[in-house]
Design a protein around this motif. Structure first.
Motif, mmCIF file in Angstrom:
data_model
loop_
_atom_site.group_PDB
_atom_site.id
_atom_site.type_symbol
_atom_site.label_atom_id
_atom_site.label_comp_id
_atom_site.label_asym_id
_atom_site.label_seq_id
_atom_site.Cartn_x
_atom_site.Cartn_y
_atom_site.Cartn_z
ATOM 1 N N VAL A 1 0.824 -0.890 -0.098
ATOM 2 C CA VAL A 1 0.010 -0.024 0.650
ATOM 3 C C VAL A 1 0.953 0.580 -0.423
ATOM 4 N N PHE A 2 2.403 1.195 0.486
ATOM 5 C CA PHE A 2 2.997 2.724 0.714
ATOM 6 C C PHE A 2 3.431 2.579 -0.595
ATOM 7 N N GLN A 3 3.592 1.536 -1.060
ATOM 8 C CA GLN A 3 4.858 1.623 -2.303
ATOM 9 C C GLN A 3 2.993 2.257 -3.672
ATOM 10 N N ARG A 4 1.939 1.575 -3.478
ATOM 11 C CA ARG A 4 1.649 2.188 -4.823
ATOM 12 C C ARG A 4 0.999 3.648 -4.409
ATOM 13 N N ASN A 5 0.469 4.295 -3.077
ATOM 14 C CA ASN A 5 0.871 5.334 -3.164
ATOM 15 C C ASN A 5 2.140 6.000 -2.597
ATOM 16 N N GLY A 6 3.066 5.787 -2.972
ATOM 17 C CA GLY A 6 4.791 6.627 -3.560
ATOM 18 C C GLY A 6 5.218 7.285 -1.460
ATOM 19 N N MET B 1 9.858 8.134 2.456
ATOM 20 C CA MET B 1 9.928 9.738 1.638
ATOM 21 C C MET B 1 8.071 9.280 1.226
ATOM 22 N N ILE B 2 7.493 11.003 0.831
ATOM 23 C CA ILE B 2 6.066 10.642 -0.026
ATOM 24 C C ILE B 2 6.902 11.221 -1.095
#
Length: 187
Positions: A115-120, A161-162
Motif C-alpha cells: 500500500v505504501f508503494q502504491r501511494n509513493g 519519503m512520500i
C-alpha cells in the motif's frame, strides 16, 4: 483697439505654440496613454499567467501530498508490525500451532508495504550510506574500524519519503574513528 490677436494672447494657447502644435499634443498624449495601457495590459496578462501556474502547481501538490498526514500516522503501524515480527523467537515461529499467527503478521506487514508503494511512500536507504542530513537524523556516534567516519552503521528507526518529500527521517547511528586513530581528511 485692434481686432488682431497675437498667438501669445489667443485664448486656449500656451506660450508660443502654433495652432498645429496644439492640435498634435492631444494625439501625442493619447499615444503615450495608449502605450502605457498596452504595457499595463502586458504586465496584467503576465501576472495572471503566473497566478494560474502557481495555482496549478499548488493543486498538483495538494493532490500528490494529500495523504501525508494519514501516511505519517500509518508509520507507527508499520513500526509496530516490524517490532512484532522481530520479537518472535525462531522456536515460536517454527511452532505449528503459532505458524498461522506469524504468517498473518508477515502478510499484514507485506500488504502495508505494498500500500505504501502504491501511494509513493518508500523507505529511505540508510545502512552503509553516507550520512545525509536531509534524509537521516543522527542520534549517536559509534566507534567503528570497519566503516568510514560519517557512514551509517546502525538504524534505530526506518525513515520514509512520500514521492520526493521527506515523510520521516531515518534515525541512525553514525560511524566515527576509534579512539587513538587519526583520520586522514585529505584522502
Amino acid at each position: 483697439m485692434s481686432d488682431e490677436t497675437t498667438p501669445e494672447t489667443t485664448p486656449g494657447t500656451q506660450g508660443a505654440e502654433s495652432p498645429e502644435e496644439a492640435a498634435k499634443n492631444p494625439l501625442a498624449d493619447l499615444e503615450v496613454d495608449l502605450e502605457r495601457l498596452r504595457t499595463d495590459l502586458l504586465y496584467a496578462q503576465a501576472e495572471t499567467q503566473n497566478v494560474r501556474r502557481r495555482l496549478e502547481k499548488e493543486k498538483a501538490d495538494a493532490i500528490a501530498y494529500a495523504a501525508t498526514g494519514f501516511a505519517r500516522d500509518m508509520l507507527s503501524v508499520a513500526d509496530n508490525l516490524s517490532r512484532a515480527l522481530a520479537a518472535i523467537p525462531a522456536e515460536v515461529a517454527a511452532d505449528e500451532r503459532l505458524k498461522p499467527l506469524v504468517t498473518g503478521i508477515e502478510m499484514t506487514a507485506r500488504e502495508l508495504d505494498n500500500v505504501f508503494q502504491r501511494n509513493g511512500i518508500t523507505k529511505i536507504a540508510a545502512m552503509g550510506e553516507a550520512l545525509d542530513p536531509n534524509r537521516h537524523q543522527a542520534i549517536m556516534e559509534m566507534e567503528s574500524a570497519d566503516a568510514a567516519p560519517g557512514t551509517v552503521v546502525h538504524e534505530m528507526q526506518v525513515g520514509y519519503m512520500i514521492k520526493d518529500r521527506l515523510l520521516r527521517p531515518a534515525m541512525v547511528g553514525v560511524a566515527k574513528a576509534p579512539a587513538g586513530h587519526s583520520v586522514d581528511l585529505e584522502a
